[in-house]
Design a protein around this motif. Structure first.
Motif, PDB file in Angstrom:
ATOM      1  N   ASN A  83      21.465   2.418  -0.882  1.00  0.00           N
ATOM      2  CA  ASN A  83      22.241   1.370  -0.219  1.00  0.00           C
ATOM      3  C   ASN A  83      23.498   1.918   0.442  1.00  0.00           C
ATOM      4  N   GLN A  84      24.204   2.798  -0.268  1.00  0.00           N
ATOM      5  CA  GLN A  84      25.428   3.331   0.319  1.00  0.00           C
ATOM      6  C   GLN A  84      25.148   4.329   1.432  1.00  0.00           C
ATOM      7  N   GLY A  85      23.876   4.685   1.625  1.00  0.00           N
ATOM      8  CA  GLY A  85      23.520   5.480   2.792  1.00  0.00           C
ATOM      9  C   GLY A  85      23.843   4.776   4.095  1.00  0.00           C
ATOM     10  N   PHE A  86      23.983   3.453   4.056  1.00  0.00           N
ATOM     11  CA  PHE A  86      24.354   2.681   5.245  1.00  0.00           C
ATOM     12  C   PHE A  86      25.864   2.596   5.427  1.00  0.00           C
ATOM     13  N   LEU A  87      26.625   3.031   4.422  1.00  0.00           N
ATOM     14  CA  LEU A  87      28.070   2.792   4.417  1.00  0.00           C
ATOM     15  C   LEU A  87      28.792   3.513   5.546  1.00  0.00           C
ATOM     16  N   TYR A  88      28.747   4.830   5.571  1.00  0.00           N
ATOM     17  CA  TYR A  88      29.523   5.579   6.561  1.00  0.00           C
ATOM     18  C   TYR A  88      28.989   5.438   7.987  1.00  0.00           C
ATOM     19  N   PRO A  89      27.670   5.483   8.223  1.00  0.00           N
ATOM     20  CA  PRO A  89      27.216   5.245   9.598  1.00  0.00           C
ATOM     21  C   PRO A  89      27.674   3.894  10.130  1.00  0.00           C
ATOM     22  N   SER A  90      27.637   2.866   9.291  1.00  0.00           N
ATOM     23  CA  SER A  90      28.055   1.536   9.732  1.00  0.00           C
ATOM     24  C   SER A  90      29.556   1.475   9.970  1.00  0.00           C
ATOM     25  N   LEU A  91      30.332   2.057   9.066  1.00  0.00           N
ATOM     26  CA  LEU A  91      31.786   2.051   9.241  1.00  0.00           C
ATOM     27  C   LEU A  91      32.205   2.873  10.451  1.00  0.00           C
ATOM     28  N   HIS A  92      31.560   4.024  10.662  1.00  0.00           N
ATOM     29  CA  HIS A  92      31.902   4.847  11.821  1.00  0.00           C
ATOM     30  C   HIS A  92      31.579   4.105  13.110  1.00  0.00           C
ATOM     31  N   ASN A  93      30.490   3.349  13.093  1.00  0.00           N
ATOM     32  CA  ASN A  93      30.143   2.522  14.244  1.00  0.00           C
ATOM     33  C   ASN A  93      31.233   1.481  14.498  1.00  0.00           C
ATOM     34  N   LEU A  94      31.704   0.822  13.440  1.00  0.00           N
ATOM     35  CA  LEU A  94      32.764  -0.180  13.588  1.00  0.00           C
ATOM     36  C   LEU A  94      34.053   0.445  14.107  1.00  0.00           C
ATOM     37  N   ILE A  95      34.415   1.608  13.584  1.00  0.00           N
ATOM     38  CA  ILE A  95      35.641   2.270  14.046  1.00  0.00           C
ATOM     39  C   ILE A  95      35.532   2.617  15.518  1.00  0.00           C
ATOM     40  N   SER A  96      34.382   3.115  15.953  1.00  0.00           N
ATOM     41  CA  SER A  96      34.211   3.472  17.366  1.00  0.00           C
ATOM     42  C   SER A  96      34.323   2.238  18.257  1.00  0.00           C
ATOM     43  N   GLN A  97      33.868   1.084  17.770  1.00  0.00           N
ATOM     44  CA  GLN A  97      33.945  -0.147  18.544  1.00  0.00           C
ATOM     45  C   GLN A  97      35.372  -0.704  18.611  1.00  0.00           C
ATOM     46  N   TRP A  98      36.116  -0.586  17.516  1.00  0.00           N
ATOM     47  CA  TRP A  98      37.389  -1.285  17.397  1.00  0.00           C
ATOM     48  C   TRP A  98      38.617  -0.416  17.671  1.00  0.00           C
ATOM     49  N   SER A  99      38.490   0.911  17.741  1.00  0.00           N
ATOM     50  CA  SER A  99      39.691   1.756  17.821  1.00  0.00           C
ATOM     51  C   SER A  99      39.885   2.369  19.202  1.00  0.00           C
ATOM     52  N   PRO A 100      41.031   2.131  19.860  1.00  0.00           N
ATOM     53  CA  PRO A 100      41.398   2.871  21.066  1.00  0.00           C
ATOM     54  C   PRO A 100      41.703   4.320  20.692  1.00  0.00           C
ATOM     55  N   ILE A 101      41.522   5.239  21.630  1.00  0.00           N
ATOM     56  CA  ILE A 101      41.677   6.655  21.314  1.00  0.00           C
ATOM     57  C   ILE A 101      43.078   6.993  20.847  1.00  0.00           C
ATOM     58  N   ALA A 102      44.098   6.283  21.347  1.00  0.00           N
ATOM     59  CA  ALA A 102      45.482   6.574  20.965  1.00  0.00           C
ATOM     60  C   ALA A 102      45.772   6.236  19.507  1.00  0.00           C
ATOM     61  N   GLU A 103      44.898   5.461  18.886  1.00  0.00           N
ATOM     62  CA  GLU A 103      45.091   5.063  17.494  1.00  0.00           C
ATOM     63  C   GLU A 103      44.025   5.648  16.570  1.00  0.00           C
ATOM     64  N   ARG A 104      43.140   6.439  17.106  1.00  0.00           N
ATOM     65  CA  ARG A 104      41.909   6.785  16.395  1.00  0.00           C
ATOM     66  C   ARG A 104      42.150   7.582  15.107  1.00  0.00           C
ATOM     67  N   ALA A 105      43.019   8.580  15.149  1.00  0.00           N
ATOM     68  CA  ALA A 105      43.265   9.379  13.948  1.00  0.00           C
ATOM     69  C   ALA A 105      43.935   8.539  12.867  1.00  0.00           C
ATOM     70  N   ARG A 106      44.931   7.735  13.262  1.00  0.00           N
ATOM     71  CA  ARG A 106      45.624   6.891  12.278  1.00  0.00           C
ATOM     72  C   ARG A 106      44.682   5.870  11.668  1.00  0.00           C
ATOM     73  N   VAL A 107      43.914   5.211  12.523  1.00  0.00           N
ATOM     74  CA  VAL A 107      42.979   4.192  12.044  1.00  0.00           C
ATOM     75  C   VAL A 107      41.966   4.800  11.082  1.00  0.00           C
ATOM     76  N   SER A 108      41.389   5.925  11.477  1.00  0.00           N
ATOM     77  CA  SER A 108      40.365   6.554  10.641  1.00  0.00           C
ATOM     78  C   SER A 108      40.930   6.981   9.294  1.00  0.00           C
ATOM     79  N   ASN A 109      42.141   7.538   9.300  1.00  0.00           N
ATOM     80  CA  ASN A 109      42.745   7.968   8.043  1.00  0.00           C
ATOM     81  C   ASN A 109      43.057   6.795   7.132  1.00  0.00           C
ATOM     82  N   VAL A 110      43.529   5.698   7.713  1.00  0.00           N
ATOM     83  CA  VAL A 110      43.821   4.516   6.891  1.00  0.00           C
ATOM     84  C   VAL A 110      42.531   3.942   6.323  1.00  0.00           C
TER      85      VAL A 110
END
Length: 472
Positions: A136-163
């Protein structure tokens, strides 16, 4: 077809929120990781009480005859590596929201099932539950990474990902002392599994209500915020179909291989420490379970603060053009592997009398790995945001083979957890893998947007050619 592709009309006079909608989405992702990593970690501490000869209360079942604890601890990853690539594809096509809800719900149910399965089927019952949780958790990171790519502008990407990814460290930091305290009390270790399982089911419901697959799906987002995100995240929005996956280009891309190899090092070192720190603290440092679990969590508290503190620096280095994106990613990847390698090498040659130094070195080894979030991990979104979920699944699935090998290797190197020579071998091996694999990334990695990020499928390309020929 995924609702990721649908755009919702937004009124010009729509009230603008004080805080951007995207930050609420990042908060939902952050708490999701906390819950999932508490579930992932609880067994690493509970296994000490589960196999104890004398429980704190006679009514609490224990299984001192289990001699396969390293196999039990690694079993989560048997299931975890299998669905990664398919999970990335599915989350890109259908949207990640409901996959994350399913991950939390099913994983929580099987967390609750661990105590009765242990009673009925012994260690095999626990292994079955952990394999299913891993699936089940095999879906966790691919799904979250997909959400981050959709929701994060590049200027915020490192901060958003770290948080967001700090949720994993916080989950570990919560799970270790909390599990230790519960397991050492008259409540007993089964209560720890029941409690976190119930919390996971409740959170899945909250996530289902408030999370959205993309900015275009959110009914309350302002027009300005929607345009800002869309114009600065590199994701190709289509009203008809998702960008096809260029498998050949991905599999023959040297920068992608560099990311994969660096991720293998982090998986080996990170999960060896995650699963074995409690045993090291117990066998070499001679802490009781309550002190053990509390001190075992300290490195992950350090990891949280380190990641959040350094991520704005990564964004500023890129925005202010101090370094290129590629150079910045390599610097942070190097810090996230070479410093832990140095700390583990030092740790390999100290003994149980140097408890304070051992703890400091463990904090350094674990905390500095947070640099890689601003390094090769976010590099996936830099290079191919349209395929972030699929590539993360490919990288995570492959690298987590090393998450299995790490804990299993501890058992192969020796069975006496009180033997300092065993731990010397474990730490030196992890340090060598960190240096070799991350060195490959530093040489061959790249954060340039790959030409195949926006590649069209063959039918579309042929259609374009025909249009051009017809217009001549």
């Amino acid at each position: 077809m995924s609702d990721v592709k649908l755009k919702i009309p937004i009124s010009e006079d729509q009230p603008k929120p004080i805080i951007g909608v995207r930050y609420y989405q990042f908060l939902l992702m952050f708490i999701t990781l906390i819950i999932c990593f508490v579930m992932r970690t609880v067994l690493s501490v509970a296994i000490i009480s589960m196999t104890a000869k004398t429980p704190p209360d006679p009514s609490i079942p224990t299984y001192p005859e289990w001699d396969n604890t390293d196999v039990i601890l690694s079993s989560f990853f048997w299931g975890y590596i299998l669905p990664q690539v398919g999970a990335g594809q599915l989350s890109e096509y259908f949207g990640p929201k409901w996959f994350l809800c399913g991950t939390m719900t099913i994983g929580s149910v099987f967390n609750i099932a661990i105590p009765p399965m242990a009673a009925a089927f012994g260690s095999t019952g626990v292994i079955i539950c952990r394999v299913i949780q891993g699936l089940n958790q095999g879906f966790l990171y691919p799904s979250l990474h997909n959400l981050i790519s959709q929701w994060s502008p590049i200027a915020e990407r490192a901060r958003v990902s770290n948080v967001v990814y700090a949720g994993s460290s916080l989950g570990i930091a919560i799970a270790m002392p909390l599990t230790g305290a519960i397991a050492a009390s008259e409540l007993g270790w089964p209560t720890a599994f029941y409690g976190i399982g119930g919390a996971g089911v409740a959170w899945a419901l909250i996530f289902a209500i408030f999370a959205e697959n993309s900015p275009t799906c959110h009914k309350k987002i302002s027009k300005e915020e929607l345009m800002y995100i869309q114009e600065n995240n590199g994701v190709k929005y289509s009203t008809t179909k998702k960008v096809p996956t260029p498998w050949r280009s991905i599999l023959t891309s040297l920068p992608m291989w560099a990311i994969l190899i660096a991720a293998c090092a982090q998986a080996w070192g990170g999960f060896t420490l995650l699963t074995e720190i409690p045993s090291y603290m117990d066998g070499i440092m001679n802490f009781d379970i309550e002190s053990n679990s509390l001190l075992s969590a300290v490195p992950y508290v350090g990891q949280i603060f380190t990641g959040i503190a350094v991520s704005p620096l990564a964004d500023k280095l890129i925005i202010n053009q101090v370094f290129s994106t590629t150079t910045t990613r390599k610097i942070f990847s190097g810090l996230g592997s070479f410093v832990p390698a140095l700390a583990l090498t030092w740790l390999a040659f100290i003994d149980g009398a140097e408890q304070e130094l051992a703890l400091v070195l463990l904090v350094v080894a674990v905390a500095c790995t947070s640099f890689v979030v601003s390094g090769f991990l976010i590099n996936i979104i830099d290079s191919a945001p349209n395929h972030a979920g699929t590539i993360l699944g490919l990288v995570n699935g492959t690298s987590n083979i090393f998450s299995i090998l790490g804990p299993l290797t501890v058992g192969l190197l020796g069975s006496d957890k009180t033997d300092p020579i065993l731990w010397r071998k474990v730490f030196l091996l992890a340090a060598g893998i960190y240096v070799a694999c991350t060195g490959f990334y530093v040489i061959f990695g790249s954060a340039e947007l790959q030409p195949w990020n926006d590649i069209e499928d063959e039918a579309s390309q042929e259609g374009t050619k025909e249009e051009k020929n017809g217009s001549v």
